[in-house]
Write an enzyme that holds these catalytic residues in place. Structure first.
Site, PDB file in Angstrom:
ATOM      1  N   HIS A 131      -3.248  -5.892   1.101  1.00  0.00           N
ATOM      2  CA  HIS A 131      -2.565  -6.088   2.381  1.00  0.00           C
ATOM      3  C   HIS A 131      -2.472  -7.561   2.780  1.00  0.00           C
ATOM      4  CE1 HIS A 131      -2.414  -1.850   3.879  1.00  0.00           C
ATOM      5  NE2 HIS A 131      -3.409  -1.697   3.021  1.00  0.00           N
ATOM      6  N   CYS A 169       0.839  -1.194   0.000  1.00  0.00           N
ATOM      7  CA  CYS A 169       0.000   0.000   0.000  1.00  0.00           C
ATOM      8  C   CYS A 169       0.881   1.253   0.000  1.00  0.00           C
ATOM      9  CB  CYS A 169      -0.977  -0.055   1.176  1.00  0.00           C
ATOM     10  SG  CYS A 169      -2.426   1.005   0.968  1.00  0.00           S
ATOM     11  N   GLU A 186      -0.590  -8.796   5.022  1.00  0.00           N
ATOM     12  CA  GLU A 186      -0.402  -8.879   6.471  1.00  0.00           C
ATOM     13  C   GLU A 186      -1.730  -8.865   7.219  1.00  0.00           C
ATOM     14  OE1 GLU A 186      -0.736  -4.462   5.778  1.00  0.00           O
ATOM     15  OE2 GLU A 186      -0.010  -6.215   4.684  1.00  0.00           O
TER      16      GLU A 186
END
Length: 227
Positions: A194, A86, A196
């Site tokens: 994302h 991002c 994560e």
């Protein structure tokens, strides 16, 4: 494996990255402040999402001039694995470590939801545990995730197999549905979604964990070769 998570003023996904590396993956992780001047000694570097410097000028532009980015460039040249997500992707582009630019989403709205990504290249140290063309569920959260590059750069990305992830249903207008690209050397990956935030079932998907596991497996293989 030792991960560095670089923290800029305005980063807000640094703890997510830290959790993914330390808790979900079970490896060492350290938060590294942007004013530090060296990233030497880490086995991988994670550049998190957020709004570094409040996204003034352009997203990632001010962060790309930070002291830590000089060392980031050196580590990229040395072959250290670097993942930018991002705002981290935006910083890598502004630092010249990846080609192209990120524009406002086509509908000029902030988008925050899960998207289906297609793994276009599973022959990288970030994607080796995925199947080619595997569909994975990874969340997005961005207002300026519309990847753009000129035709010459796009053809080069395709020719070198540098397009790693694409969107199944392009949400932001990115050229050729691009969600993530890698450098020619193969050690710097930038992506808007994302991973994560998709490392545990309680989060809605574990598909992102394979990315971090791929980094770990490939690092162990390389470590064994050099031992």
């Amino acid at each position: 494996m030792r991960f560095a998570v670089v923290v800029f003023p305005g980063s807000n996904c640094d703890r997510d990255m830290y959790h993914a590396a330390k808790d979900a993956l079970g490896e060492e992780a350290t938060l590294v402040w942007y004013q530090e001047e060296s990233l030497a000694g880490y086995d991988a570097i994670l550049i998190p999402g957020g709004f570094s410097y409040g996204d003034y000028l352009r997203c990632g532009a001010m962060a790309s001039t930070s002291p830590i980015v000089r060392s980031l460039r050196e580590e990229a040249e040395n072959g250290t694995p670097i993942l930018g997500v991002c705002n981290g992707f935006q910083i890598l582009l502004e630092a010249g470590l990846l080609p192209g630019a990120l524009l406002r989403n086509k509908q000029l709205k902030f988008l925050c939801h899960y998207e289906t990504l297609i793994v276009q290249n599973n022959q990288t140290q970030f994607t080796s545990l995925y199947e080619e063309n595997e569909a994975i569920q990874i969340p997005i959260a961005h207002g300026e995730g519309n990847y753009y590059c000129d035709d010459e750069t796009l053809q080069q990305l395709k020719r070198n197999n540098q397009i790693v992830f694409t969107y199944q249903n392009n949400p932001n207008g990115s050229v050729s549905d691009i969600a993530g690209i890698i450098n020619e050397q193969g050690n710097v990956l930038g992506m808007m979604p994302h991973p994560e935030r998709a490392t545990e079932s309680i989060l809605g998907s574990e598909d992102g964990l394979k990315l971090f596991k791929s980094m770990l497996v490939n690092w162990r293989d390389q470590y064994a070769k050099n031992a």
